[in-house]
Design an enzyme around this catalytic site. Structure first.
Site, short mmCIF file in Angstrom:
data_model
loop_
_atom_site.label_atom_id
_atom_site.label_comp_id
_atom_site.label_asym_id
_atom_site.label_seq_id
_atom_site.Cartn_x
_atom_site.Cartn_y
_atom_site.Cartn_z
N GLY A 52 10.79 -1.46 2.35
CA GLY A 52 11.53 -1.75 3.57
C GLY A 52 10.97 -3.00 4.23
O GLY A 52 10.63 -3.01 5.41
N HIS A 53 10.82 -4.06 3.42
CA HIS A 53 10.36 -5.35 3.91
C HIS A 53 10.61 -6.40 2.83
O HIS A 53 11.03 -6.07 1.71
CB HIS A 53 8.88 -5.30 4.29
CG HIS A 53 7.99 -4.73 3.24
ND1 HIS A 53 7.73 -5.37 2.06
CD2 HIS A 53 7.33 -3.54 3.16
CE1 HIS A 53 6.94 -4.63 1.33
NE2 HIS A 53 6.68 -3.50 1.96
N ALA A 54 10.32 -7.66 3.18
CA ALA A 54 10.39 -8.76 2.21
C ALA A 54 9.07 -9.52 2.29
O ALA A 54 8.24 -9.25 3.17
CB ALA A 54 11.56 -9.68 2.55
N TYR A 55 8.88 -10.43 1.35
CA TYR A 55 7.70 -11.30 1.38
C TYR A 55 8.16 -12.75 1.37
O TYR A 55 9.13 -13.10 0.69
CB TYR A 55 6.83 -11.07 0.14
CG TYR A 55 6.37 -9.65 -0.07
CD1 TYR A 55 5.33 -9.12 0.68
CD2 TYR A 55 6.95 -8.87 -1.05
CE1 TYR A 55 4.89 -7.83 0.47
CE2 TYR A 55 6.51 -7.57 -1.28
CZ TYR A 55 5.48 -7.06 -0.51
OH TYR A 55 5.05 -5.78 -0.74
N ARG A 99 13.40 -5.39 0.05
CA ARG A 99 13.41 -4.32 -0.96
C ARG A 99 12.83 -3.03 -0.42
O ARG A 99 11.94 -3.00 0.42
CB ARG A 99 12.74 -4.80 -2.25
CG ARG A 99 11.30 -4.49 -2.50
CD ARG A 99 10.32 -5.27 -1.71
NE ARG A 99 8.96 -5.10 -2.18
CZ ARG A 99 8.20 -4.02 -1.96
NH1 ARG A 99 8.65 -3.02 -1.26
NH2 ARG A 99 6.99 -3.95 -2.45
#
Ligand code: TYD
Length: 142
Positions: A52-55, A99
């Site tokens: 539940g985040h992106a980079y 994702r």
């Protein structure tokens, strides 16, 4: 900017053997980055969701070492869900893709090969900020 089309299943070498099969990865083969870190997710209670985040920079490669789970991908416009359920292929997820991991089976083990050391500063955890960055680009302040 990466899109979900840049998220690809990559087959791994599989050495068939009556004693048990064997697969492997090396730096750059077939995972297309130098592996700086490896972590794994396991003992996931039924119904739980990870990620539940992106980079901003990190690229990752996901392998279901055991069991199965879904990787839900979103690039700011389009989304797709990829199910991982075998240990002889994995999913490449480049930077700037939102994702989420969900639908873990009992005893699922998710191995993640990562292109950078752990850096909390690299995370985008705010979905709205992610959306804005994808729409405008990181250098657009208008
Ligand atoms: P996080 O990436 O937020 O987990 P997920 O996105 O799968 O829910 O990481 C959870 C915690 O673990 C967070 O406090 C940072 C820590 N962590 C490390 O120290 N090193 C690592 O390599 C990773 C992936 C996480």
């Amino acid at each position: 900017m990466n899109t979900i089309d840049n998220c690809k299943i990559i087959n791994l070498p599989k050495i068939h053997d009556p004693r048990g099969n064997l697969s492997f990865v090396e730096n750059g083969r077939p995972v297309p980055f130098v592996i700086k870190r490896v972590y794994w997710i396991y003992d996931v209670p039924g119904g739980e969701v990870r990620g539940g985040h992106a980079y901003q920079e990190l690229q990752e490669f996901f392998i279901a070492l055991s069991g199965s789970f879904d990787v839900v991908l979103f690039d700011g416009q389009n989304s797709k869900t990829v199910t991982l359920n075998r240990s002889y292929f994995g999913l490449l997820v480049p930077s700037m893709i939102w994702r989420r991991l969900e639908n873990f089976s009992t005893n699922a083990v998710c191995l993640i090969l990562a292109s950078t050391l752990y850096s909390e500063a690299d995370y985008l955890r705010d979905f709205n900020m992610f959306q804005r960055t994808k729409t405008k680009g990181p250098d657009d302040n208008n």
